[in-house]
Every structure is written in structure tokens, then in C-alpha cells.
Design a protein around this motif. Sequence first.
Motif, mmCIF file in Angstrom:
data_model
loop_
_atom_site.group_PDB
_atom_site.id
_atom_site.type_symbol
_atom_site.label_atom_id
_atom_site.label_comp_id
_atom_site.label_asym_id
_atom_site.label_seq_id
_atom_site.Cartn_x
_atom_site.Cartn_y
_atom_site.Cartn_z
ATOM 1 N N ASP A 1 -59.389 25.826 -34.965
ATOM 2 C CA ASP A 1 -60.621 26.415 -35.506
ATOM 3 C C ASP A 1 -60.460 26.716 -36.986
ATOM 4 O O ASP A 1 -59.369 26.582 -37.552
ATOM 5 C CB ASP A 1 -61.052 27.657 -34.707
ATOM 6 N N ILE A 2 -61.548 27.158 -37.599
ATOM 7 C CA ILE A 2 -61.590 27.277 -39.057
ATOM 8 C C ILE A 2 -60.609 28.319 -39.591
ATOM 9 O O ILE A 2 -60.171 28.238 -40.745
ATOM 10 C CB ILE A 2 -63.045 27.559 -39.532
ATOM 11 N N SER A 3 -60.176 29.269 -38.747
ATOM 12 C CA SER A 3 -59.289 30.319 -39.261
ATOM 13 C C SER A 3 -57.942 29.747 -39.720
ATOM 14 O O SER A 3 -57.220 30.391 -40.461
ATOM 15 C CB SER A 3 -59.062 31.386 -38.188
ATOM 16 N N TYR A 4 -57.599 28.539 -39.296
ATOM 17 C CA TYR A 4 -56.328 27.940 -39.694
ATOM 18 C C TYR A 4 -56.407 27.285 -41.070
ATOM 19 O O TYR A 4 -55.401 26.917 -41.640
ATOM 20 C CB TYR A 4 -55.901 26.860 -38.691
ATOM 21 N N TYR A 5 -57.638 27.052 -41.551
ATOM 22 C CA TYR A 5 -57.797 26.291 -42.790
ATOM 23 C C TYR A 5 -57.724 27.190 -44.013
ATOM 24 O O TYR A 5 -58.126 28.353 -43.961
ATOM 25 C CB TYR A 5 -59.120 25.500 -42.750
ATOM 26 N N ARG A 6 -57.207 26.651 -45.128
ATOM 27 C CA ARG A 6 -57.019 27.418 -46.364
ATOM 28 C C ARG A 6 -57.808 26.836 -47.534
ATOM 29 O O ARG A 6 -58.048 27.514 -48.516
ATOM 30 C CB ARG A 6 -55.525 27.419 -46.754
#
Length: 585
Positions: free
Chosen positions: A381-386
Amino acid sequence: MQKAWWKEGTVYQIYPRSFLDSNADGNGDLKGIIQKLDYLQFLGVNIIWLCPVYKSPYYDNGYDISDYYKIMDGFGTMDDWEELLNEVHQRGMKLIMDLVVNHTSDEHPWFVASRSSLDNPYRNYYIWRKGQDNGREPNNWASEFGGSAWEYDPITGEYYLHLFSDRQPDLNWENKALRHDVYDMMTWWLKKGIDGFRMDVINLISKAEGLPDASGAKEGPYQWGRDYYRNGPRLHYFLREMHAKVLSKFDIMTVGETPGVNCEKAELLVGEDRHELSMVFLFELLELDYGDGDKWKIVPWKLIDFKRIISDWQDFLEGIGWNSLFLNNHDQPRAVSRFGDDHKFRVQSAKMLATMLHTLQGTPYIYQGEEIGMTNVKFPDISYYRDIDTLNFYKEAIAAGIKMEQVMDIIHARSRDNARTPMQWNNSEHAGFTAGKPWINLNPNYPEVNVEENLANPDSVFHYYRQLIKLRKEKAVLIYGDYRLLCPNDEHLYVYLRVPKLRRVPGCGKKKLAEIQKAEKDIFGNNSEEKILVILNFSAEVKCLNLSEDIRYQESQLLISNYSSTNFALEIEVRPFEASVYSLS
Ligand code: NOJ
């Protein structure tokens, strides 16, 4: 055609934050890079391109510089950097630095001064405009990172232009004082002994007069203003000035990051008699699967178009300018996931793509991890992206009502974080990248795909890259030889010849001809008969190839292949993602 060290070399791109962390803070650093120079030397590359390590608040991972003369604390000190340069040079390698001068960080002292008042001496270092009477931004340009390209600044009640994030205000290249500050800064680094620059979005520095509104069918209120800021009216003037004042004084290479350039425009930037840049990146190829120039709209790509674009650049620049050969970098998905097969044929297809990069005319660029066949990552999910660009796209897409699943599919294929997951050194925790908590998660395939495994396995992608780099060094025809495309209409096979000739300009006079013949003798020496045949299968199926009679296969010698046995005949079956390179004499 002139010989040059940067035409003969192979570049390795390092994304420092994700390369190797030496102090367990979760971020790669300069000391980590120094520890791996022997590894790079063993691979055989001899030019290192270091992505930005300058002082920066790091909103766009260093492409937002707040002090061009300082190293960011997280990467180390200026002494560490000096040590890196020294260690690189001691190994007979070169170091090129990223030059980011289309914009700075909003924390750069120039911008802090510029925004402070309308009459500050630095006001004109950036591009400021009043809003329109209807309360809208000065024009309708979209930022490359989403939203408007303008940000209102309450301090002076005007807007500043930012083609990227609002933390990256665009510099005003029309201002001579700014240009001269930039040239001084470049000279300062060159005097330290660096061997050149990779120039970030360098063809964006000249904006069309009047900054006109853009037209287009992009959804939402903002349109791509690219016609007005890519390859703008004063670009060549600025680059020639930079060349005269800085570049011409050193034996260096330059490579321009120039989106939206075709081979005709490239000639104006890299033509050997133009005195601008050494080469530019061939982005046209990587835009093949963009819908309406938008990387978040994925459309299928076809090998015929892929071959056409490469061939246009190879043919057009032959004898005039030089190509750069790359398939991925820190902004692009991993090449093996995009143009190969990152499952069943991962190893074969990574090797096949590498074969192409090392056998066309131009300087090959290897992006860290490519040499071990690293792949895209599918974070859940998006929480892993930086990545700021990915996060902006996510917000806009969800707000526009696109289903979460679809948004994540696009991100899996396109996010810049695909390239930014840490280097996979071994199968220990965090792949040996850090003893701390990594700034971004690792690709979970690191237990199988890692450097240690590659080094131990003679059939690995790594060892294949090594052989290719070595082969290219040994064969002048692979570096300088003319390129001839065969079977242009084959939808799966990419086949070409390299011949030990420099192309004759039609109708060139006797004097020119004598010059070309002399250069040929200089470059190819006594090996003036050896041709090279390259056969690449871009599909996961066996494909049949019929070569014409004039390919003298009887005298062929296999130079390298990603399959262990190869039979060469006029009619051959080419196996899934097979790559074979033959010497025909
Ligand atoms: C191109 C760089 O490669 C990318 O990473 C960056 O975000 C933009 N330019 C803006 O500097």
C-alpha cells in the motif's frame, strides 16, 4: 568522429541514499560507496555518476539543493567526498557529479533572499509573476509533479514558477548574474578534479518569452506547458556560453537529461562542432509506453517502434554526435520488469537487455542493481512509498475517483521507488544494505537476487555484464563501428550489424573522405574486416530468423550469448530472450 575516453567507457550510476549505509542510520552514504569501489572496478565500469549529495532538505531526494558547495550531513563530509574522488581516481576511474541548475531548493539562500522583498538584489534569480485579475495563477501550466506550476507567496503577494515541486523554485536563466554564479560553482567543482557533469533537466532552463498559456486535453485546470519550456528559445545560447566559460577548459564529459528531444534536436545539443554537450539521454525510447506524454497513463509498447527510435538516433548521430545507452535510472522502473520478464526469464532477459546496451553505438549506462537483475517492487500500500511524485499522483488519482486497486497497479509499474529500493548485497537482514532501519523497504526478493549470489555463480547476470564490458573494451568496432539494422519489421527480434566503417556523408569532398579514412585507420587499425552481428529475442517464445545470404555465417565466431549452446545458420530458431553476438570476418 573523434575518439574520446567517455565514448570508450561504461558509466555506473549510483543513487547514494540506496547504495550502502556505513553508519547504520538507514541511509546510504559516501563511506559506503568507498567500500564498494573494488566491486565496481571488478565489474569493469570506469565512470561513476553520483546522484546529488549536496546539502538539501531532501524533499525530492537531493534534486532540491540548498547549498551547491556543501555535502549533505547524512552523506558525510567534504573530506569523505575528497576521499571518494581520490579513491576513484586511484583505480583509474572517473567521477561525474549531478548538476541541478534548472531549480534550487526553496531553502537556498538565493531564494530566501529573492522571496524577501520585491527589490531584493536576488529577486530576479527566480521567475516571479503577478496573479491574473481573476485571482488565478499567472498561467495554466501544470507542474511535472502534479497541480499548478505556480505557488503564491504571501510575503510579496506574487507567484513563483516551479516546474517540479513547490519546494523547487525555477531559476531565471535570463539573469546574467545568476548564470555567472552557476558557472563559478561548476568551475569550483571541476577544479577539485571531477570528470564531468550529468545535467538535470538541462533543456528546461530557457522558458518562452511571455510564458504563454498552454493548450491540451489534460484533465483538470492545468495543462503541460512543455512546448514553452522544453528546448526553449535561448537554450543553445546558454549552453554555448556555459561551454565557452566553463566546459571547454577541462577534459570532461557532460550528459544532458533532456526530456522531449528527438534525434534532430539531439544533434543540435551534441553535434561535435556545436560546442554544447557530449551526449544526451535518449528519453524518446522510455516515453514509448506513456499515454499522451503522461507516465501515469500506461500504453503498450511495440518492438518495431522501439527499434525505429533507436535506429533513428544511431543513424542520425553517426559521425556527428554521440549516443547514451540506458534503459533505467533512479526515475524509471527497472528495465528487466519493463522490457524483459522479471519472473521465469529474469536472468535471460536481463542479460539480453544488457547485450543490447553494450553493442549499440554509444556509451552504456548501468543503474545500480541492474548488473544483478534487480526488479520492480510491489509494495502492498501507499504507506511504503517515499517518492514525492508517487505520493502526489496517489493523492490526485484517489481524489479523481480512480479505484485504489487500479491506482496501486499503476504505481507498481511506474513509481520511481521501483528503482530506489536499496542495493541487494547479500541475503542477510536488509540485504546487507544497512545495520539500521532502511529509509525505504527492501525488495523482498533479495534472498535470491543479491550481489553475493551473483558473484558466486559464474552464470549470473553480474558475470555476464562483466564479460560484455570487457568485450566492448576489446572491440573497437563495438564502440565506434557503424550500425546497420536488419529485419526492421520483425515484431520480436532485434537484429543488427556493427561494421568497422565510419559513415561517409553523401557527396563529401576528397578532403573529407581522406579525413574519414585516416580516422578509420586510427580507430580500427588492422581489424578493418571484422563485422559484429547481434541477435536479440525480445519475446518469451522461440522465434525463427532468416538471415540474408550476404551474412557470411560460415566464418562466424560466437563472442557471447546468454544461452550455453548456440548454432548459427542462415535460418535459426532464437530461444526466449536469447541474445547472441557473433564476429563475422
Ligand atoms: C530529474 C531528476 O532525475 C529527478 O529525480 C528529479 O525529480 C527532477 N529532475 C527534478 O530535479
